[in-house]
Design an enzyme around this catalytic site. Sequence first.
Site, PDB file in Angstrom:
ATOM      1  N   PRO A  98       0.742  -1.137  -0.033  1.00  0.00           N
ATOM      2  CA  PRO A  98      -0.019   0.139  -0.085  1.00  0.00           C
ATOM      3  C   PRO A  98       0.703   1.247   0.057  1.00  0.00           C
ATOM      4  CG  PRO A  98       0.054  -1.088   2.380  1.00  0.00           C
ATOM      5  CD  PRO A  98       0.710  -1.900   1.160  1.00  0.00           C
ATOM      6  N   GLU A  99       0.071   2.380  -0.378  1.00  0.00           N
ATOM      7  CA  GLU A  99       0.801   3.717  -0.455  1.00  0.00           C
ATOM      8  C   GLU A  99      -0.193   4.576   0.395  1.00  0.00           C
ATOM      9  OE1 GLU A  99       3.535   2.323  -3.839  1.00  0.00           O
ATOM     10  OE2 GLU A  99       3.567   4.409  -2.751  1.00  0.00           O
ATOM     11  N   LYS A 101       1.053   4.948   6.303  1.00  0.00           N
ATOM     12  CA  LYS A 101       0.249   3.753   6.132  1.00  0.00           C
ATOM     13  C   LYS A 101      -0.618   3.321   7.156  1.00  0.00           C
ATOM     14  CE  LYS A 101       3.643   2.183   2.609  1.00  0.00           C
ATOM     15  NZ  LYS A 101       4.622   1.278   2.166  1.00  0.00           N
ATOM     16  N   ASN A 160       6.090   1.078  -3.323  1.00  0.00           N
ATOM     17  CA  ASN A 160       6.952   0.711  -4.317  1.00  0.00           C
ATOM     18  C   ASN A 160       6.615   1.647  -5.678  1.00  0.00           C
ATOM     19  OD1 ASN A 160       8.904  -1.040  -4.904  1.00  0.00           O
ATOM     20  ND2 ASN A 160       7.766  -2.392  -6.244  1.00  0.00           N
ATOM     21  N   ARG A 171      11.361  -6.560  -2.902  1.00  0.00           N
ATOM     22  CA  ARG A 171      10.670  -5.506  -3.731  1.00  0.00           C
ATOM     23  C   ARG A 171      11.149  -5.399  -5.201  1.00  0.00           C
ATOM     24  NH1 ARG A 171       6.684  -3.136  -0.920  1.00  0.00           N
ATOM     25  NH2 ARG A 171       5.784  -3.291  -2.884  1.00  0.00           N
TER      26      ARG A 171
END
Length: 334
Positions: free
Chosen positions: A2-3, A52, A231, A324
Amino acid sequence: MPEGHSVHRIARQFDRNIVGRTVAASSPQGRFAEGASLIDGRAAASVRAVGKQMFLEFEGDLWLRVHLGMYGAWDFAGEILVDPTIASANGRMGQTNQRGTFLEDDAVMDAAGENSLTSIGAPRRTRVHVRMSEQTTGLPDEDPGEWPPPVVGQVRLRLLTDATCADLRGPTACELQTPDEVAATIAKLGPDPLVDDLAEGEERFTSVVRRKPTSIALLLMDQGVVSGIGNVYRAEMLFRARLNPHTPGREVPEEIVRGLWRDWARLLRIGVETGQMMTMDDLSPDDWRAAMAHRDDRHWVYHRAGLPCRVCGTAIVVEELATRKLYWCPSCQA
């Protein structure tokens, strides 16, 4: 992963629909039964998002901490009141996702079924699925007149008012905290441009980055260094700064570090406003609408492995960094 923009949007939805109302809490799945019983019958007093994580306060100095993680989602049903502070780039109010709503003729929908331009009416009986990523999927259609709505899937926590239902599924963290525990949790997080004073946040971020031997790519994803970046924003911010992702933080010039913080503050505001991680600038109206409709048209390098760089034409590379995927241009970011 998530962002942060989505968490702020979810918190604002809670502020409009849940805060100030008495809540019936339950755990249909059973995994949060004890916690639900402690907040059942209490009024929600306030809500805040930091990076987050979301913190929902209940009367009696009891806080619910939720971190949705990779798979978590909040589903809202019932009367969904749009937050007037969230406006899309064309001046309309925005809503993270709409399912089963009546859309205006100029709606722009992305592949996930998210309308980036128009808002749902307020109030209206509907169901809204809100994830912390752009890979959002809908829920099965249901009778909008059925109340409360049936439980769908593994619901960790259901918060129900007389008009609105919020269902939580698959979070990484769902726990009750005291005020001191909330303060301790937030103290471990890096600055958030929508929470902290911008100038103080910039100084704190710059100071930490400039003394670290860790690569800037890893530092941007470290929630103890800066809150909310995931990411997508990580890859896009590094490209926008034309910065090699493997550069140690202490070797990044101070003016570039400060520029990263300011860019994050700007991109985060855009994300909250539009509900999309729009990272490209100076688009024509037609290109902007196309980018709102298709994720691949609103990023410089993210998810573009093997495709030509939009600036120099060099093939975008992807590599694994700390489990990632990292996307970057080996020419523009050399």
